[in-house]
Design an enzyme around this catalytic site. Sequence first.
Site, PDB file in Angstrom:
ATOM      1  CB  SER A 172      -0.893   0.021   1.235  1.00  0.00           C
ATOM      2  OG  SER A 172      -0.110   0.359   2.363  1.00  0.00           O
ATOM      3  CE  LYS A 173      -2.902   5.776  -2.435  1.00  0.00           C
ATOM      4  NZ  LYS A 173      -3.737   4.572  -2.497  1.00  0.00           N
ATOM      5  NE  ARG A 174      -0.029   1.278   6.363  1.00  0.00           N
ATOM      6  CZ  ARG A 174      -1.264   1.017   6.009  1.00  0.00           C
ATOM      7  NH1 ARG A 174      -2.112   1.988   5.818  1.00  0.00           N
ATOM      8  NH2 ARG A 174      -1.674  -0.226   5.854  1.00  0.00           N
TER       9      ARG A 174
END
Length: 476
Positions: free
Chosen positions: A238-240
Amino acid sequence: MSIRTRFAPSPTGYLHVGGARTALFSWLYARKHGGRFILRIEDTDIERSSIDSVNAILEGMTWLGLEYDEGPIYQTERFNRYHEVLQQLLDSGNAYRCYCTKEELEQMRARQKARKEKPRYDGRCRSGAGPREGVEPVIRFRNPLEGAVVVDDMVRGRIVFANSELDDLIIARSDGTPTYNLTVVVDDLDMGVTHVIRGDDHINNTPRQINILRALGAEPPRYAHVPMILGDDGKRLSKRHGAVSVMQYREGGYLPQALLNYLVRLGWSHGDRELFTVDEMIELFDIRDVNRAASTFNSEKLLWLNHQYIMNSPPEQVAHHLSYHMGRLGIDPADGPPLTEVVKAQRERTRTLVEMARNSAFFYREFEEYDAKAARKNLKPEAVEPLGDMLENFRTLPDWSGEAIHRIVRETAELRGLKLGKVAQPLRVAVCGGAVSPPIDVTLELLGRERTIRRMERAIAWIAGQNAVATQSDSG
RNA sequence: GCUCCCAUCGUCUAGUGGUCCAGGACGUCGCCCUCUCACGGCGAAAACAGGGGUUCGAGUCCCCUUGGGAGUACCA
């Protein structure tokens, strides 16, 4: 029947590597079988979709070279068709209006969870609920109560779902807009999609979609659920997890070929092979050879692959991509040696184009100052004499070639009784500012006589300056 | 919780009942090459999650356990 696959992202962000790999698999499958690859934008959630995201996805696909044969098709442009199908389902009794409020549904779920049951719609409006004041109804699909749905997945094998586990899902919101499970079914049907290749997070949606398809009197396509890509922490990417956007890899100095090669090997393999050209991927890829287990994205291996592509691709091609990164540094390639020559000189020692651009900037413009550590070690008073020797020779060298330059460096070392490193390193720091560059003869040849001489003079003066300062402080 | 999916070196994987005291690649660690950094060459450490079956024989088939993941929305 000719094969038709599709990639159907929702425009709620950029194209990330997980989506890119799914797209790649779909694309390869279509290409391999001489079929067609369709791009469809699933933008029915107007709240979360954006035009910027659409552009970001298109940009990513283009950079990777995953060209589509049809589309992009926007679901928001197909609302009439969805309403038609909705009405058809209502008329045939396969769908019904539900007047439950969101609050009621939430309470229902809360109670079910408290009883440790699977939260699901209990079908209270199933047998014909009347309109309620102030409630705009949603439309639910009337899922079969009994029996099972069998999915013969091309990567997972047979998966069986009991209809008793499924509930009556919402296929149209109270504002009348259709939801995902309805639109995919209608679109895949209308577009003649024969093979649905998507992430395995969709496995649980598959039986519902098959039931809707059957209610429409259609035969389901073949399904292939490919595993997810996990981040370093084992969680879904994910973007994390930092650089997961495809375009961030462009900025990071990666070749699209390298990313494609890395992605295809994540979950797929062909014996012991690591390197595949796109044509080889098309030839050898088979969705049936895709792994079932999720895999973890490994940046180190991508870096290695990128280096392989930098070293082995035609220099002109690498140079083309390098010019983008030179531009980002504000460098005009016309101010120095041909980029293809720089690529040949640098390709073994830089793993990304960003690195290559940075380490090659000195060919095109003056560097600000010497790398402190390199200067301290190499630009010392004892370097002045060999530098001076070489400078004189370079001024009069009849032909500015690598061989001639190499001969002078070697002869200078011999004459002074020094090891080659003692002569070459100061020269290197003098012309490029740091301790690292291609072989010194190659470096000087590319840099040119004018620049070489100017920088050597500058280095000799700099050493003298340092010396003066040191002497001053000694006596002071 | 429930449903579904998954499980070979740290990571990506080969392996489809015997040729596996498990092969390759990245990374790591040695050594060699060397004007720097690299490239390259050689070598090393490193895995079948656990337990039951089936079978003459299991990494490979079945079951359970454990561990991970996904879904469980008027998101896609």
